[in-house]
Design an enzyme around this catalytic site. Structure first.
Site, short mmCIF file in Angstrom:
data_model
loop_
_atom_site.label_atom_id
_atom_site.label_comp_id
_atom_site.label_asym_id
_atom_site.label_seq_id
_atom_site.Cartn_x
_atom_site.Cartn_y
_atom_site.Cartn_z
N GLY A 157 64.94 5.82 5.14
CA GLY A 157 64.33 4.86 4.71
C GLY A 157 63.18 4.09 5.40
O GLY A 157 62.79 5.02 6.23
N ASN A 158 62.61 3.00 5.24
CA ASN A 158 61.59 2.35 5.95
C ASN A 158 61.85 0.74 5.71
O ASN A 158 62.71 0.32 5.15
CB ASN A 158 60.38 2.93 5.50
CG ASN A 158 60.11 2.44 4.06
OD1 ASN A 158 59.94 1.28 3.52
ND2 ASN A 158 59.90 3.69 3.24
N HIS A 159 60.87 0.23 6.67
CA HIS A 159 61.16 -1.44 6.56
C HIS A 159 60.43 -2.17 5.36
O HIS A 159 60.62 -3.28 5.49
CB HIS A 159 60.46 -1.77 7.80
CG HIS A 159 61.39 -1.34 9.12
ND1 HIS A 159 62.65 -1.74 9.51
CD2 HIS A 159 60.89 -0.53 10.21
CE1 HIS A 159 63.01 -1.10 10.38
NE2 HIS A 159 61.91 -0.51 10.90
N SER A 160 60.27 -1.45 4.35
CA SER A 160 59.27 -2.15 3.43
C SER A 160 60.37 -3.17 2.77
O SER A 160 61.55 -2.90 2.30
CB SER A 160 58.81 -1.33 2.28
OG SER A 160 58.39 -2.13 0.98
N ALA A 201 56.47 1.81 -0.56
CA ALA A 201 56.52 2.71 0.45
C ALA A 201 57.21 3.89 0.40
O ALA A 201 58.74 3.60 0.51
CB ALA A 201 56.62 1.79 1.67
#
Ligand code: CTP
Length: 403
Positions: free
Chosen positions: A212-215, A280
């Site tokens: 995943g990512n930090h969005s 994102a």
């Protein structure tokens, strides 16, 4: 959340039998999140009590220029009250009050407040059918319209006299719906449909792990609010976030992976006029998702990644006259990279975020963006709260749509 949420509403009540419905109207307005102050004509108190209306509105109710119960004869400031309101509703409005409003008579507090107000005024007439049809009433209504007041027409039905005809005050829920639609109809994005993506995507590795990512989704949600607040219907397709949209005109569609977002976006792209893809989205996903949790073993573990579909680019290929906006998150050669993405993905506008700018990027409540349009026109903004950045972007789109 309704367009009436947070609005300060002056409700004028006059002496018609429909005054009993004012209590229901106050409740409906409060339910929509409005603040309500009621001003009554003296005779209307014979139809509904100030206690009922003050209890429901949680505000004092006034009906005379001075507070009767106050020994010092304190003045009820009609000018202050008139200027307090974001909008004024007079419901029910009797033939008598309509005539006085039309002629500038000011012999009670309600009329003083009406004459002092600068806000939009809605009038819901209520009277017997012959009174409503009388040329005198038609003349009053015509005059009020010419002052810019809006008339909420009475309906047809059985009247207090037992006669049947037009004269019944519009039902409280219909008055509220009328005013909501009227406010929405005046907004610049009324009738437009927006599709907005927000948040990250999670690409499963096994049943418990993902890439995943930090969005946080804050930028996408702020864009959805900005578009909705300016009158648009918004379809918000969001990856996993801790946010919940609270506007009536936003439909939220939760998704998890890039593939799910791709499917949802294409399903809802058809009717939309503007699409803003701020999510994102993962560029890669694990080729195989393990059915069971991957157990720790000796040595390293490699996971083969395959490309996800580029959702934005796929829309650019089929967009025809729709207005398409993408985001570019860059760390180097920002402008050049953003311009390349704009062209490659066939966009109308790209919103450039540079991670080199302080106050820009994931999780933060602020952002700093540069807008680049298809004619390579550039517009840079300062660091601002994401809410304001969203409004800048949506206002730019509105200007471009009208250019
Ligand atoms: N985007 C998308 N689908 C993907 C990847 C990105 O729709 N699979 C969209 C994003 O929502 C954003 C834009 O493409 O509007 C740009 O995303 P970004 O990650 O900055 O660019 P990429 O094209 O993925 O290129 P790179 O990561 O190499 O910079």
């Amino acid at each position: 959340m309704s367009v009436l949420s947070g609005k300060k509403i002056l409700l004028g009540v006059t002496a018609g039998i429909a005054a009993y419905k004012s209590a229901i109207l106050v409740r409906a307005l409060i339910k929509k999140g409005a603040e309500v102050k009621v001003v009554m004509t003296p005779s209307s108190k014979e139809f509904v009590t100030p206690l009922t209306l003050s209890t429901l509105s949680k505000n004092e109710v006034h009906s005379s220029f001075t507070q009767e119960e106050d020994e010092n004869g304190q003045w009820n400031n009609h000018v202050e009250l008139g200027l307090w309101g974001d909008l004024m509703i007079i419901a029910p409005a009797t033939a008598n009050t309509l005539s006085k409003m039309a002629n500038g008579t000011c012999d009670n507090l309600l009329l003083g407040v009406y004459l002092s107000s600068k806000c939009p005024v809605y009038v819901a007439p209520s009277m017997d059918l012959d009174m409503y049809q009388h040329p005198s009433t038609s003349t009053s209504l015509k005059k009020l319209k010419s002052f810019g007041n809006t008339i909420i027409k009475p309906s047809h039905g059985e009247l207090a006299s037992g006669l049947i005809g037009v004269g019944r005050m519009a039902e409280p829920d219909d008055i509220v719906a009328f005013i909501e639609n009227d406010i929405l109809g005046a907004l610049p994005l009324y009738g437009k449909r927006f599709l907005i993506t927000a948040g990250p995507t999670f690409e499963a590795i096994d049943p418990v792990r993902f890439i995943g990512n930090h969005s946080s989704g804050k930028m996408g949600f702020a864009l959805a609010y900005a578009a909705a607040d300016l009158g648009a219907e918004v379809c918000l397709i969001t990856g996993p976030v801790h946010l919940q949209a609270d506007r009536d005109s936003i439909t939220t569609i939760p998704v998890t992976s890039a593939e799910e977002m791709y499917e949802a976006v294409h399903e809802h792209f058809g009717p939309c006029d503007v699409a803003i893809l701020s999510a994102a989205v993962a560029d890669y996903r694990p080729k195989n998702v393990a059915e069971n949790k991957i157990k720790k073993k000796e040595g390293n573990l490699s996971i083969e990644l395959v490309k996800t579909k580029d959702i934005l680019q796929s829309l650019g290929a089929v967009k025809s006259t729709k207005y398409l906006v993408g985001f570019a998150l860059e760390t180097e050669n920002e402008i050049e990279n953003a311009k390349t993405k704009l062209k490659k993905k066939n966009l109308d506008l790209i919103v450039l975020n540079s991670l080199n700018d302080k106050g820009a990027g994931f999780r933060s409540d602020t952002n700093k963006v540069t807008l680049i349009d298809k004619d390579n026109k550039m517009l840079s903004f300062d660091v601002k709260p994401k809410k304001e950045v969203a409004m800048d972007i949506v206002q730019y789109i509105i200007k471009d749509l009208h250019a």
